[in-house]
Design an enzyme around this catalytic site. Structure first.
Site, PDB file in Angstrom:
ATOM      1  N   VAL A 190      32.724  37.443  38.516  1.00 19.77           N
ATOM      2  CA  VAL A 190      33.713  38.488  38.073  1.00 19.77           C
ATOM      3  C   VAL A 190      34.976  38.563  38.825  1.00 19.77           C
ATOM      4  O   VAL A 190      35.871  39.324  38.341  1.00 19.77           O
ATOM      5  CB  VAL A 190      33.137  39.871  37.571  1.00 19.77           C
ATOM      6  CG1 VAL A 190      32.027  39.779  36.586  1.00 19.77           C
ATOM      7  CG2 VAL A 190      32.846  40.683  38.932  1.00 19.77           C
ATOM      8  N   LYS A 191      34.854  37.861  39.982  1.00 15.72           N
ATOM      9  CA  LYS A 191      36.228  38.150  40.804  1.00 15.72           C
ATOM     10  C   LYS A 191      37.541  37.102  40.186  1.00 15.72           C
ATOM     11  O   LYS A 191      37.251  36.254  39.293  1.00 15.72           O
ATOM     12  CB  LYS A 191      35.827  37.672  42.102  1.00 15.72           C
ATOM     13  CG  LYS A 191      34.863  38.496  42.966  1.00 15.72           C
ATOM     14  CD  LYS A 191      35.125  40.067  42.754  1.00 15.72           C
ATOM     15  CE  LYS A 191      34.650  41.133  43.708  1.00 15.72           C
ATOM     16  NZ  LYS A 191      33.073  41.205  43.537  1.00 15.72           N
TER      17      LYS A 191
END
Ligand SMILES: *Cc1c(COP(=O)(O)O)cnc(C)c1O
Length: 383
Positions: A190-191
């Site tokens: 999710v970065k």
């Protein structure tokens, strides 16, 4: 389940970009057929070094930021008897990477504006066992690294910078990672950019690279150069306790495709953050971060919800199809760290009760932004 009849899919907190460029890069890497650490791993590291203007600093990729922090902690020799001053207000990955070495966590408060570790509070917690400080660039806003580096010089400490949120951010014209002591990035699911799972250690010291390679790959002294040519070296020595946390070729290829798009991701995220800021500026009961997002690569968009109304706002948004998150709980509350030494944590405790993360993606439609904004505004309009 999304797709159920009549129920529109919820707007997720995160939505990584996995479009055609990413799929094509993965497909090509699979076609090469070299899955382990290889030429693409080195290519990704070189691209990181170029993007971050490292100017001689080196990037060593790993299979997560947690493992990057762990081998960085091993590199600086942390172990039983040592203390590391850490913000409580961060993801427990940082605490776990450090406590895994046997070193003790000392919980420190954050400063009230940007919620990164408070240098003045750090000073109060230093003892003759203190070996390092963990600094986190919360949301992507750079922490007060210059002050922390001054403290570190005075007291002979190391600074581990957890920049999991801050890939692409700059401070005073310098990209995060290009200054400071040891910096770790996350390329997790999710970065801001993803390799599916992945991370990197940035070190200013060329001499650390060999040690990091050994730590990353089973303590083996001589195989990285061959692997960087998609070959194996069958003659090697094992020279230390190592781990197995290298970045494989397919994740690296995905990272290269993401890196080629990161400027657009960041510009979009900045625009969406400004749109949110404008839409919420007049709402009493919400505190926004005091930034214009210039030079910041925002990883998450966080509201601070006053008056104990966070759970109600989250429920109101959920009913309108908008997911939310909480970054972070205070780690000093976790049972595993119940015995850890700590200073006053009042800013942490207040923040942990107020923060609410809204959806922020590399690509958002005006309709989705409107859905989130209407959700928040209708909560406060109802009083
Ligand atoms: C995501 C995150 C990590 C862990 O990164 P992984 O790559 O998932 O191991 C560490 N610290 C912070 C602050 C994070 O948000």
């Amino acid at each position: 389940m999304s797709g159920a009849v009549g129920v529109p899919p919820k707007v997720p907190v995160y939505r990584p970009y996995l479009g055609v460029e990413v799929q094509e890069a993965a497909r090509k890497a699979l076609e090469v057929g070299w899955l382990g650490m290889g030429a693409l791993t080195r290519e990704f590291e070189q691209a990181l070094e170029a993007r971050l203007l490292l100017d001689g600093r080196r990037a060593v990729s790993t299979n997560s930021c947690t493992e990057a922090l762990h081998i960085a902690a091993r590199l600086i020799g942390l172990g039983p008897g040592d203390e590391v001053i850490c913000p409580s207000f961060t993801y427990v990955a940082g605490h776990q990477a450090i406590s895994r070495t046997g070193a003790s966590i000392v919980f420190c408060d954050v400063e009230p504006d940007n919620l990164s570790i408070d240098p003045a509070r750090v000073r109060e917690l230093i003892t003759d066992r203190t070996r390092a400080v963990l600094a986190v660039d919360y949301l992507g806003i750079p922490c007060q690294l210059d002050e922390l580096m001054d403290i570190a010089r005075e007291h002979d400490l190391r600074v581990l910078e957890d920049a999991a949120h801050a890939f692409g951010s700059s401070s005073k014209g310098r990209p995060v990672g290009s200054f400071g002591d040891i910096t770790c990035f996350s390329f997790g699911p999710v970065k801001t950019i993803t390799t599916l799972e992945g991370g990197a250690v940035i070190t200013p010291d060329e001499r650390d690279v060999q040690a990091l390679h050994e730590l990353r790959h089973l303590g083996i002294d001589a195989d990285t150069d061959a692997r960087y040519r998609n070959q194996r070296n069958w003659d090697f020595d094992v020279v230390r306790q190592g781990y197995r946390c290298h970045l494989g070729s397919v994740p690296a290829a995905i990272g290269l495709a993401q890196l080629a798009m990161v400027d657009e991701f960041v510009l979009n995220r900045q625009t969406y953050c400004r749109t949110y800021d404008q839409a919420f500026a007049d709402i009493e009961g919400l505190r926004l971060f005091d930034t214009d997002w210039k030079d910041i690569a925002p990883y998450i968009y966080v509201l601070r919800v006053a008056d104990g109304r966070r759970a109600d706002l989250a429920a109101h948004l959920s009913a309108r199809g908008v997911s939310t998150g909480i970054h972070f709980l205070g780690a000093h509350e976790f049972s595993f760290y119940a015995d850890s030494r700590r200073g006053d944590l009042s800013v942490t405790e207040q923040a942990a009760g107020e923060v609410l993360t809204l959806p922020l993606h590399p690509y958002m439609t005006p309709e989705v932004l409107e859905q989130v904004i209407d959700g928040v505004r209708s909560f406060y309009a109802a009083g």
